[in-house]
Design a protein around this motif. Sequence first.
Motif, PDB file in Angstrom:
ATOM      1  N   GLU A  11      43.678  41.469  40.179  1.00 13.95           N
ATOM      2  CA  GLU A  11      43.852  42.922  41.254  1.00 13.95           C
ATOM      3  C   GLU A  11      45.527  43.005  40.756  1.00 13.95           C
ATOM      4  OE1 GLU A  11      43.580  46.355  41.199  1.00 13.95           O
ATOM      5  OE2 GLU A  11      40.767  45.007  41.560  1.00 13.95           O
ATOM      6  N   ASN A  12      45.983  42.042  41.018  1.00 12.72           N
ATOM      7  CA  ASN A  12      47.389  41.069  41.183  1.00 12.72           C
ATOM      8  C   ASN A  12      47.950  40.252  39.191  1.00 12.72           C
ATOM      9  OD1 ASN A  12      48.141  41.229  43.134  1.00 12.72           O
ATOM     10  ND2 ASN A  12      47.414  39.504  44.617  1.00 12.72           N
ATOM     11  N   GLY A  13      47.035  39.922  38.710  1.00 11.69           N
ATOM     12  CA  GLY A  13      47.743  40.278  36.991  1.00 11.69           C
ATOM     13  C   GLY A  13      47.423  41.421  36.012  1.00 11.69           C
ATOM     14  N   PRO A  14      48.134  40.546  35.331  1.00 11.96           N
ATOM     15  CA  PRO A  14      48.475  41.795  33.647  1.00 11.96           C
ATOM     16  C   PRO A  14      47.120  42.437  33.605  1.00 11.96           C
ATOM     17  CG  PRO A  14      48.399  39.596  33.613  1.00 11.96           C
ATOM     18  CD  PRO A  14      48.370  39.297  34.617  1.00 11.96           C
ATOM     19  N   MET A  63      47.775  32.262  34.534  1.00  7.68           N
ATOM     20  CA  MET A  63      45.764  31.655  33.863  1.00  7.68           C
ATOM     21  C   MET A  63      45.360  31.474  35.177  1.00  7.68           C
ATOM     22  SD  MET A  63      43.751  28.348  31.809  1.00  7.68           S
ATOM     23  CE  MET A  63      44.953  29.555  30.379  1.00  7.68           C
ATOM     24  N   PRO A  64      44.091  32.172  35.693  1.00  3.13           N
ATOM     25  CA  PRO A  64      44.175  31.399  37.273  1.00  3.13           C
ATOM     26  C   PRO A  64      43.745  30.056  37.258  1.00  3.13           C
ATOM     27  CG  PRO A  64      42.971  32.889  36.319  1.00  3.13           C
ATOM     28  CD  PRO A  64      43.605  32.881  35.158  1.00  3.13           C
ATOM     29  N   TRP A  69      40.892  37.873  33.039  1.00  2.00           N
ATOM     30  CA  TRP A  69      41.116  37.605  33.866  1.00  2.00           C
ATOM     31  C   TRP A  69      39.249  37.863  34.852  1.00  2.00           C
ATOM     32  CZ3 TRP A  69      42.914  33.513  31.481  1.00  2.00           C
ATOM     33  CH2 TRP A  69      43.921  33.858  31.814  1.00  2.00           C
ATOM     34  N   TRP A  70      38.874  39.787  34.413  1.00  5.37           N
ATOM     35  CA  TRP A  70      37.690  40.299  35.007  1.00  5.37           C
ATOM     36  C   TRP A  70      36.636  39.470  34.416  1.00  5.37           C
ATOM     37  CZ3 TRP A  70      34.905  43.005  38.307  1.00  5.37           C
ATOM     38  CH2 TRP A  70      34.302  43.412  38.082  1.00  5.37           C
ATOM     39  N   SER A 108      39.041  34.929  42.026  1.00  5.71           N
ATOM     40  CA  SER A 108      39.705  35.857  42.875  1.00  5.71           C
ATOM     41  C   SER A 108      39.677  36.682  42.351  1.00  5.71           C
ATOM     42  CB  SER A 108      40.259  35.128  44.005  1.00  5.71           C
ATOM     43  OG  SER A 108      41.626  35.286  43.592  1.00  5.71           O
ATOM     44  N   ASP A 109      38.920  37.518  43.318  1.00  5.11           N
ATOM     45  CA  ASP A 109      39.290  39.323  43.142  1.00  5.11           C
ATOM     46  C   ASP A 109      40.809  39.983  43.319  1.00  5.11           C
ATOM     47  OD1 ASP A 109      36.799  40.254  42.556  1.00  5.11           O
ATOM     48  OD2 ASP A 109      36.303  40.803  44.819  1.00  5.11           O
ATOM     49  N   GLU A 110      41.592  38.770  44.217  1.00  2.00           N
ATOM     50  CA  GLU A 110      43.044  39.150  44.570  1.00  2.00           C
ATOM     51  C   GLU A 110      43.549  38.487  43.425  1.00  2.00           C
ATOM     52  OE1 GLU A 110      46.348  37.567  47.178  1.00  2.00           O
ATOM     53  OE2 GLU A 110      44.558  36.912  48.165  1.00  2.00           O
ATOM     54  N   THR A 111      43.960  38.199  42.507  1.00  2.54           N
ATOM     55  CA  THR A 111      43.607  37.581  41.565  1.00  2.54           C
ATOM     56  C   THR A 111      44.139  38.348  39.799  1.00  2.54           C
ATOM     57  OG1 THR A 111      43.635  34.758  41.933  1.00  2.54           O
ATOM     58  CG2 THR A 111      43.669  35.572  39.433  1.00  2.54           C
TER      59      THR A 111
END
Length: 314
Positions: A184-187, A300-301, A168-169, A179-182
């Motif tokens: 950070e919280n993602g795999p 997936m975001p 996602w990055w 989002s940065d939060e997504t």
Amino acid sequence: MLTVKPILPRFGAEISGVDISKPLSEEDRRAIIDAMNKWGVCVFRNTGLDDESHIRFSRNFGRLELAPLRRDGKGRLAHRELFDASNLDMEGEINRDPSAVMYRKGDRLWHTDSSFMEKRTSYSLLLAHQTPKEAGETWFADTRSAYEDLPQEMKDKIENLKGENSLWWSRKLAGADISDETIENGPKAVHPIVHTHAGSGRKALFIAAHTKDIVGMEPEEGRRLIRELIKHCVQPQYVFKVKYEPGDLVIWDNLCTMHRGGEFDAENEARDMRRTTVREGTEPNSKDDDDPFTELFTGMPKSLSRLTAPEAEA
């Protein structure tokens, strides 16, 4: 007998002299592995492969990953061993859905396939089925020679560093609204940014667009280092491109290369490319029942959520 024609002095080769659409002899299988260990990328022209023989040939090199299941259980391709690296929809028409277009933009960044997974990819085998009239190449970069040419001071600095990798990055870098939060919280997966390439014994960089941060560094400092190393790897002396015709197959070793997709008129021209992906450290024809890609894409975001099945990188 295998014939090898180098593309660059230390990197990439065109291979002929073996019919890879037929079952391989052990001698030919070993010769292809030896060529891959030396050159990192091998190009086979006019192979005569179809989906089934593409998969059969790929199994000579290890366990094949399975493409993520769609939410509706269907897919454009009949075999889950094939990752769909096309710009086509389920009906075989050009996919202009904004989510799909945005997802594909990440493929234009320099990356290594699946470095965001805990279990790394060794070989990727990409077969051209339909190609645009202009452009649509894949570019490759040599991360072994690039490492070897680094100043000793930089080699010492990065020797024991690890990179944190996120799919996602890289999609965010390419412009997706994530989002940065997504992120950070993602795999995420952590891998050394310098490792010894098993097939050649040469050290290589393992770093590209999926690499978000350097473990133990402040984000700004780590990301500056990541950008510096990528820029070093993609200098002209380390890079070449492959232009495809239908039937051409390219194998690259993700553990000693980076690659990126070239631009083409994706709104108006079809590019049908299909990729098998070999898991690092597995034996020919080995199988297990895990399904890490479906698990990854379940989260997936939202900005990409209209995609019912993500395209592969190529």
